[in-house]
Design an enzyme around this catalytic site. Structure first.
Site, mmCIF file in Angstrom:
data_model
loop_
_atom_site.group_PDB
_atom_site.id
_atom_site.type_symbol
_atom_site.label_atom_id
_atom_site.label_comp_id
_atom_site.label_asym_id
_atom_site.label_seq_id
_atom_site.Cartn_x
_atom_site.Cartn_y
_atom_site.Cartn_z
ATOM 1 C CG HIS A 1 -66.132 20.696 -32.988
ATOM 2 N ND1 HIS A 1 -66.885 21.496 -33.807
ATOM 3 C CD2 HIS A 1 -66.147 21.287 -31.760
ATOM 4 C CE1 HIS A 1 -67.337 22.530 -33.116
ATOM 5 N NE2 HIS A 1 -66.905 22.424 -31.870
ATOM 6 C CE LYS B 1 -71.038 28.651 -27.595
ATOM 7 N NZ LYS B 1 -70.258 27.473 -27.963
ATOM 8 C CB SER C 1 -68.848 26.637 -34.170
ATOM 9 O OG SER C 1 -68.445 25.301 -34.191
ATOM 10 N NE ARG D 1 -61.178 27.529 -29.684
ATOM 11 C CZ ARG D 1 -62.410 27.941 -29.862
ATOM 12 N NH1 ARG D 1 -63.017 27.729 -30.990
ATOM 13 N NH2 ARG D 1 -63.056 28.609 -28.928
#
Length: 166
Positions: A17, A41, A129, A91
């Protein structure tokens, strides 16, 4: 004034991040870091705790940074901030497929705001994360993925909620 929005849950904020924040801040006059809750989440930290972590971690980054929480459609939030761009980090190919779909939907909602994709630094590409939390929950070391201060916060939270596999 060029305003960009970098949205995320930042639960917790990672070195990945931070890479996108540093680079995104160079693309606009003001970078709004939007801390949100994703219903799909399960957050480890409250919005307030995540905002405090983001604020602490981003101190010293060049440029005008604003940390704001939001709980609305991203494009509505971006419009309220006066943004002309959404900044997203990529990513892997899996990220691209999801982000490509989201960018298309967002463009349908508001075609005045562009989505800008930044490739994650090669050394940071595997960091997520979700995986950081999972590693921490099983007692693994996360110092390669987060700052020392965030590592302490995660360890304290894991201690509070109980480690898995014990």
């Amino acid at each position: 004034m060029r305003i960009g929005v970098y949205p995320g849950t930042f639960d917790p904020i990672t070195r990945g991040h931070m890479d996108i924040i540093r680079r995104g801040a160079k693309l606009c006059d003001r970078l709004v870091i939007g801390v949100t809750t994703n219903p799909s989440k399960s957050p480890m930290f409250t919005v307030e705790e995540r905002m405090a972590m983001v604020t602490r971690e981003t101190q010293g980054i060049a440029g005008e940074l604003v940390i704001v929480s939001f709980d609305s459609l991203l494009m509505d939030f971006a419009e309220r901030q006066g943004a002309s761009m959404i900044i997203r980090g990529l990513r892997a190919v899996a990220d691209f497929e999801y982000e490509y779909q989201m960018a298309g939907m967002n463009q349908q909602l508001n075609d005045r705001i562009e989505t800008v994709f930044l490739m994650a630094d090669v050394s940071l590409q595997p960091i997520a994360s979700r995986l950081v939390k999972e590693i921490a929950m099983y007692g693994g070391a996360i110092g390669k993925f987060v700052s020392a201060e965030v590592e302490v916060k995660v360890a304290a939270r894991v201690e509070k909620i109980g480690r898995k596999g014990s």
